[in-house]
Design an enzyme around this catalytic site. Structure first.
Site, PDB file in Angstrom:
ATOM      1  NE  ARG A  53      -2.928   0.083   3.210  1.00  0.00           N
ATOM      2  CZ  ARG A  53      -3.799  -0.309   4.106  1.00  0.00           C
ATOM      3  NH1 ARG A  53      -5.072  -0.387   3.802  1.00  0.00           N
ATOM      4  NH2 ARG A  53      -3.413  -0.658   5.315  1.00  0.00           N
ATOM      5  NE  ARG A  54       1.922   3.197   4.968  1.00  0.00           N
ATOM      6  CZ  ARG A  54       0.882   2.507   5.454  1.00  0.00           C
ATOM      7  NH1 ARG A  54      -0.339   2.787   5.075  1.00  0.00           N
ATOM      8  NH2 ARG A  54       1.085   1.542   6.318  1.00  0.00           N
ATOM      9  CE  LYS A 111      -7.729 -15.172   8.855  1.00  0.00           C
ATOM     10  NZ  LYS A 111      -6.961 -15.551  10.022  1.00  0.00           N
ATOM     11  CD  GLU A 135      -3.149 -26.448   5.809  1.00  0.00           C
ATOM     12  OE1 GLU A 135      -3.364 -27.460   5.153  1.00  0.00           O
ATOM     13  OE2 GLU A 135      -3.784 -26.141   6.848  1.00  0.00           O
ATOM     14  N   GLY A 193       1.743  -9.838  16.317  1.00  0.00           N
ATOM     15  CA  GLY A 193       1.334 -10.192  14.948  1.00  0.00           C
ATOM     16  C   GLY A 193       0.272 -11.267  14.885  1.00  0.00           C
ATOM     17  CG  ASP A 207      -9.877 -15.109  12.490  1.00  0.00           C
ATOM     18  OD1 ASP A 207      -9.419 -14.816  11.366  1.00  0.00           O
ATOM     19  OD2 ASP A 207      -9.404 -16.032  13.195  1.00  0.00           O
ATOM     20  CE  LYS A 211      -8.399 -18.439  11.624  1.00  0.00           C
ATOM     21  NZ  LYS A 211      -7.759 -17.918  12.846  1.00  0.00           N
ATOM     22  N   GLY A 314       0.536 -15.659  13.819  1.00  0.00           N
ATOM     23  CA  GLY A 314       1.881 -15.085  13.806  1.00  0.00           C
ATOM     24  C   GLY A 314       2.510 -15.215  12.430  1.00  0.00           C
TER      25      GLY A 314
END
Ligand code: NAI
Ligand SMILES: N[C@@H](CC=O)C(=O)O
Ligand code: NA
Length: 438
Positions: A53-54, A111, A135, A193, A207, A211, A314
């Site tokens: 993006r930047r 996802k 995956e 992260g 989320d 899943k 992560g």
């Protein structure tokens, strides 16, 4: 690819979309492991561009010449493989569709998109005769998509149950073990992260719902979208819930439960999918899943019970799953083959949460007067819900009743809670949570 070049040295061109937590690690592995990847695939991979993006941002170890802010142009510039790690619905969806239409195979960790509109992506991949692999989209590094899509595809899967969100597991684990606060632990998960670009997706259960939709679709050969999943996040989980769980030898976990129900009187089986916090007995294997780890149990007719466990979030763990797909997709491409597409032939109906048989744990603040227990017990009985245990804590104004029910339909349990709230003897319903896992 030019046909004049010798086959073994003609590189497969790779484009990476997004260079955040996962993208940075993917690029690092593509670069640092280039020789091994070449040996495993039988052909070198050439990174032709990274859409960001930047472009001006400092990115140590990444050749600035590879960076572009024109993702649309990058996916139309002859890539053999496109790795999408931007996330979200748009522009990821259009970029993937463009890549597939241009004949590139796609590896994605997205996802949210797969659970909302996976069938459009699968159809585009099928039409182009290329691969769509994902995956990394469920449970980070844990191999769970491939086992469901390939290894177990000859069996009949009846349930997929687990912890599939690292951020919420990290938060609940810290709240349980060190009494840490919600907000500070979420910030820590973001810094590590683990969290989604918008962490609401984690803490409100979107989320995990995405899943669960992906897992159910694969397990039950039925198109399940995130809208089909009953969802509760962890934002309403209080320290009282965690203390109540502890007092009854349980731990609070955010679980995803995908089950094949029935057969009913007509021989029909339905798909039941939900994600919510639940109290789990401390001796249950899911109770010991700590930090950002995930665990997924699969129950199938012939194989029995299988457990998959590992880092669920992560950068490096997720990049491991992405690279596994990259190697597989590259090998397929060189053989002129394609991996499995969408399998939704069973087209099972989706059942409502109301019909799910579960147990509730409730804490009630009650007035300490004669006959309270009988009034409350009658309220449960009126809804056909039977009480397994009842415990009184404190007396007078502080009197608390802690009740655990026997299994009952969720609709009856939630109607009971509504009726309890109306009773004069109930000052407050302080905690309501499902109890799972014997
Ligand atoms: N972080 C994790 O542990 C895991 C993440 N995932 C998935 O991986 C994907 C990426 O997640 P993260 O790396 O954590 O997110 P992130 O927010 O760290 O990275 C996404 C990157 O994409 C960039 N981006 C946004 N729009 C763009 C555009 N139009 N063109 C080019 N770049 C653009 C952003 O600037 C950002 O750097 C998401 O789909 C996420 O759900 C999957 C498993 C685990
Ligand atoms: N935000 C997600 C990342 C992996 O899917 C999580 O916390 O599990
Ligand atoms: Na995975």
């Amino acid at each position: 690819m030019s046909t004049a070049e010798p086959l073994a040295t003609t590189p497969l061109k790779v484009a990476v979309l997004g260079c955040g937590t996962v993208g940075t690690e993917v690029v690092r592995l593509l670069t640092d492991s280039a020789d091994d990847l070449r040996a495993r695939i039988g052909r070198p991979l050439e990174l032709i561009g990274i859409a960001v993006r930047r472009a001006g941002r400092e990115r140590p170890g990444i050749d600035p010449a590879l960076l572009t802010t024109d993702a649309e142009k990058l996916v139309s510039s002859g890539a053999d493989l496109v790795i999408e790690v931007i996330g979200g619905i748009e522009p990821a969806r259009n970029l993937i569709l463009t890549a597939l239409k241009n004949g590139a195979s796609v590896v994605t960790a997205n996802k949210a998109l797969l659970a909302q509109d996976g069938s459009t992506l699968f159809a585009a991949a099928e039409e182009a005769g290329v691969d769509l692999y994902f995956e990394a989209a469920v449970a980070g590094a844990i191999p769970i998509i491939r086992p469901l899509r390939e290894s177990l595809v000859g069996d009949e899967i009846t349930a997929v149950i687990g912890i599939v969100n690292g951020t919420t597991n990290f938060i609940l684990d810290k709240m349980d073990t060190s009494g840490a606060g919600f907000a500070e632990t979420l910030t820590e998960a973001q810094d590590l992260g683990y969290a989604e670009p918008d962490p609401t997706a984690d803490i409100e259960g979107f989320d995990a719902a995405a899943k669960a939709a992906i897992l159910s679709s694969l397990a039950f050969h039925t198109r399940v979208t995130s809208a089909d999943v009953y969802r509760e996040g962890i934002t309403d989980v209080t320290s009282t819930d965690i203390a109540s769980a502890k007092a009854m030898g349980c731990v609070v976990k955010a679980v995803a439960i995908c089950q094949l129900t029935g057969p009913d009187a007509n021989g029909e089986r339905a798909v039941s999918v939900r994600t919510h916090p639940a109290m789990i007995p401390r001796h249950h294997p899911l109770a010991s899943v700590g930090g950002a780890y995930n665990a997924v149990f699969v129950e199938s007719k012939s194989a029995g019970r299988l457990m998959f466990y590992g880092p669920g979030a992560g950068g490096p763990p997720t990049a491991s799953a992405v690279l596994g797909d990259v190697v597989t997709v590259a090998r397929n491409r060189l053989r002129g083959a394609a991996g499995p597409g969408e399998s939704s032939y069973a087209a099972r109906p989706i059942s409502s949460i109301d019909t799910v048989i579960t147990r509730y744990h409730l804490s009630l603040e009650v007035t300490d007067v004669a006959g309270v227990l009988a009034t409350i017990a009658n309220c449960f009985a009126d809804h056909g819900v039977s009480i397994q245990t009842v415990r009184q804590q404190g007396r007078g104004a502080d009197a608390q009743l802690v009740i655990v029910t026997h299994p009952a339909p969720d609709a009856a349990l939630s109607a009971t809670v509504e009726s309890l709230r109306e009773l004069d003897v109930v000052v407050e319903v302080t905690s309501v949570m499902r109890v799972e896992g014997e």
